[in-house]
Design a protein around this motif. Structure first.
Motif, PDB file in Angstrom:
ATOM      1  N   MET A 169       0.951  -1.233   0.274  1.00 58.11           N
ATOM      2  CA  MET A 169      -0.085   0.252   0.339  1.00 58.11           C
ATOM      3  C   MET A 169       0.843   1.281  -0.145  1.00 58.11           C
ATOM      4  N   THR A 170       0.526   2.160  -0.261  1.00 55.87           N
ATOM      5  CA  THR A 170       0.722   3.635  -0.782  1.00 55.87           C
ATOM      6  C   THR A 170       0.885   4.215   1.002  1.00 55.87           C
ATOM      7  N   ASP A 171       1.534   5.566   0.617  1.00 53.39           N
ATOM      8  CA  ASP A 171       1.064   6.354   2.195  1.00 53.39           C
ATOM      9  C   ASP A 171       0.580   7.472   2.362  1.00 53.39           C
ATOM     10  N   THR A 172      -0.496   7.601   1.164  1.00 53.10           N
ATOM     11  CA  THR A 172      -1.388   8.397   0.573  1.00 53.10           C
ATOM     12  C   THR A 172      -3.072   7.988   1.779  1.00 53.10           C
ATOM     13  N   PRO A 173      -4.140   8.735   2.026  1.00 47.36           N
ATOM     14  CA  PRO A 173      -5.265   7.475   2.366  1.00 47.36           C
ATOM     15  C   PRO A 173      -6.104   7.390   0.675  1.00 47.36           C
ATOM     16  N   SER A 174      -5.884   8.868  -0.593  1.00 47.94           N
ATOM     17  CA  SER A 174      -6.433   8.741  -2.151  1.00 47.94           C
ATOM     18  C   SER A 174      -5.492   7.655  -2.857  1.00 47.94           C
ATOM     19  N   GLU A 175      -3.937   7.649  -2.683  1.00 45.71           N
ATOM     20  CA  GLU A 175      -3.889   5.715  -3.174  1.00 45.71           C
ATOM     21  C   GLU A 175      -4.431   5.173  -2.697  1.00 45.71           C
ATOM     22  N   THR A 176      -3.997   4.926  -1.160  1.00 43.44           N
ATOM     23  CA  THR A 176      -4.579   3.611  -0.674  1.00 43.44           C
ATOM     24  C   THR A 176      -5.745   3.457  -0.800  1.00 43.44           C
ATOM     25  N   LEU A 177      -6.862   4.254  -1.017  1.00 43.52           N
ATOM     26  CA  LEU A 177      -8.281   3.834  -1.136  1.00 43.52           C
ATOM     27  C   LEU A 177      -8.796   3.665  -2.350  1.00 43.52           C
ATOM     28  N   LYS A 178      -7.674   4.717  -3.883  1.00 44.75           N
ATOM     29  CA  LYS A 178      -7.739   4.388  -5.257  1.00 44.75           C
ATOM     30  C   LYS A 178      -6.913   2.826  -5.762  1.00 44.75           C
ATOM     31  N   GLU A 179      -6.317   2.539  -5.223  1.00 41.16           N
ATOM     32  CA  GLU A 179      -5.944   1.061  -5.061  1.00 41.16           C
ATOM     33  C   GLU A 179      -6.287   0.598  -4.352  1.00 41.16           C
ATOM     34  N   LEU A 180      -7.301   0.355  -3.127  1.00 43.07           N
ATOM     35  CA  LEU A 180      -8.457  -0.570  -2.881  1.00 43.07           C
ATOM     36  C   LEU A 180      -9.643  -1.008  -3.464  1.00 43.07           C
ATOM     37  N   LEU A 181     -10.444  -0.219  -4.239  1.00 45.68           N
ATOM     38  CA  LEU A 181     -11.279   0.232  -5.006  1.00 45.68           C
ATOM     39  C   LEU A 181     -10.612  -0.535  -6.320  1.00 45.68           C
ATOM     40  N   GLU A 182      -9.793   0.077  -7.366  1.00 39.25           N
ATOM     41  CA  GLU A 182      -9.696  -1.099  -8.482  1.00 39.25           C
ATOM     42  C   GLU A 182      -9.166  -2.189  -8.181  1.00 39.25           C
ATOM     43  N   VAL A 183      -8.785  -2.603  -6.661  1.00 37.84           N
ATOM     44  CA  VAL A 183      -8.200  -4.066  -6.843  1.00 37.84           C
ATOM     45  C   VAL A 183      -9.944  -5.222  -6.314  1.00 37.84           C
ATOM     46  N   ARG A 184     -10.681  -4.715  -6.083  1.00 36.94           N
ATOM     47  CA  ARG A 184     -12.179  -4.592  -5.506  1.00 36.94           C
ATOM     48  C   ARG A 184     -12.845  -4.860  -6.711  1.00 36.94           C
ATOM     49  N   GLY A 185     -12.491  -3.287  -7.716  1.00 34.61           N
ATOM     50  CA  GLY A 185     -13.325  -3.547  -9.018  1.00 34.61           C
ATOM     51  C   GLY A 185     -14.528  -2.886  -8.798  1.00 34.61           C
ATOM     52  N   VAL A 186     -14.351  -1.868  -7.211  1.00 34.87           N
ATOM     53  CA  VAL A 186     -15.650  -0.996  -6.955  1.00 34.87           C
ATOM     54  C   VAL A 186     -15.191   0.670  -7.689  1.00 34.87           C
ATOM     55  N   ASP A 187     -16.236   1.023  -8.636  1.00 38.58           N
ATOM     56  CA  ASP A 187     -16.167   2.442  -8.717  1.00 38.58           C
ATOM     57  C   ASP A 187     -16.342   3.483  -7.124  1.00 38.58           C
ATOM     58  N   THR A 188     -16.812   4.600  -8.120  1.00 34.94           N
ATOM     59  CA  THR A 188     -16.415   5.816  -6.428  1.00 34.94           C
ATOM     60  C   THR A 188     -17.659   6.223  -6.490  1.00 34.94           C
ATOM     61  N   ARG A 189     -18.815   5.995  -7.111  1.00 31.75           N
ATOM     62  CA  ARG A 189     -20.685   5.819  -7.132  1.00 31.75           C
ATOM     63  C   ARG A 189     -20.557   4.646  -6.276  1.00 31.75           C
ATOM     64  N   SER A 190     -20.221   3.169  -6.947  1.00 29.01           N
ATOM     65  CA  SER A 190     -21.053   2.484  -6.023  1.00 29.01           C
ATOM     66  C   SER A 190     -19.825   2.096  -4.343  1.00 29.01           C
ATOM     67  N   PHE A 191     -19.001   2.488  -3.829  1.00 31.34           N
ATOM     68  CA  PHE A 191     -18.504   2.761  -2.806  1.00 31.34           C
ATOM     69  C   PHE A 191     -19.163   3.382  -1.997  1.00 31.34           C
ATOM     70  N   SER A 192     -19.800   4.790  -2.931  1.00 31.56           N
ATOM     71  CA  SER A 192     -20.726   5.991  -2.010  1.00 31.56           C
ATOM     72  C   SER A 192     -21.175   5.386  -1.066  1.00 31.56           C
ATOM     73  N   ASN A 193     -22.109   4.358  -2.237  1.00 29.35           N
ATOM     74  CA  ASN A 193     -23.269   4.259  -1.583  1.00 29.35           C
ATOM     75  C   ASN A 193     -22.884   3.026  -1.093  1.00 29.35           C
ATOM     76  N   ARG A 194     -22.676   2.209  -0.984  1.00 32.01           N
ATOM     77  CA  ARG A 194     -22.281   0.955  -0.223  1.00 32.01           C
ATOM     78  C   ARG A 194     -21.666   1.281   1.252  1.00 32.01           C
ATOM     79  N   SER A 195     -20.984   2.249   0.743  1.00 36.96           N
ATOM     80  CA  SER A 195     -20.604   2.615   2.451  1.00 36.96           C
ATOM     81  C   SER A 195     -20.966   3.584   2.907  1.00 36.96           C
ATOM     82  N   GLY A 196     -22.060   4.027   2.656  1.00 36.19           N
ATOM     83  CA  GLY A 196     -22.731   5.610   3.500  1.00 36.19           C
ATOM     84  C   GLY A 196     -22.049   6.155   3.606  1.00 36.19           C
ATOM     85  N   ILE A 197     -21.140   6.661   2.870  1.00 36.57           N
ATOM     86  CA  ILE A 197     -19.750   8.010   2.337  1.00 36.57           C
ATOM     87  C   ILE A 197     -20.147   8.495   1.023  1.00 36.57           C
TER      88      ILE A 197
END
Length: 84
Positions: A1-29
């Motif tokens: 993992m990388t050292d920034t919240p941005s890069e870490t979150l991007k990497e996790l979303l990519e690995v899981r194949g989850v887009d921004t809107r889906s993550f938002s809806n499913r996480s409640g953020i």
């Protein structure tokens, strides 16, 4: 993992194949919060860290808060350097 919240979150979303809107809806953020984090300008508060942790399950709330603390410190240091 990388050292920034941005890069870490991007990497996790990519690995899981989850887009921004889906993550938002499913996480409640709110999508604007997610987009802010991803572009490096948004911050992660405790509630957001809890929601991210619940979604991914593999990084603690403290991990996300520590990343955020480092991001803020780096941003402050950069601002100080630019004022010199």
């Amino acid at each position: 993992m990388t050292d920034t919240p941005s890069e870490t979150l991007k990497e996790l979303l990519e690995v899981r194949g989850v887009d921004t809107r889906s993550f938002s809806n499913r996480s409640g953020i709110p999508v604007t919060t997610v987009e802010g984090i991803l572009d490096g300008n948004g911050s992660i508060d405790k509630e957001t860290a809890i929601r991210i942790q619940r979604f991914f399950g593999n990084f603690s709330v403290e991990y996300w808060l520590a990343l955020e603390k480092r991001r803020r410190k780096a941003k402050k240091n950069l601002k100080s350097l630019n004022q010199c």
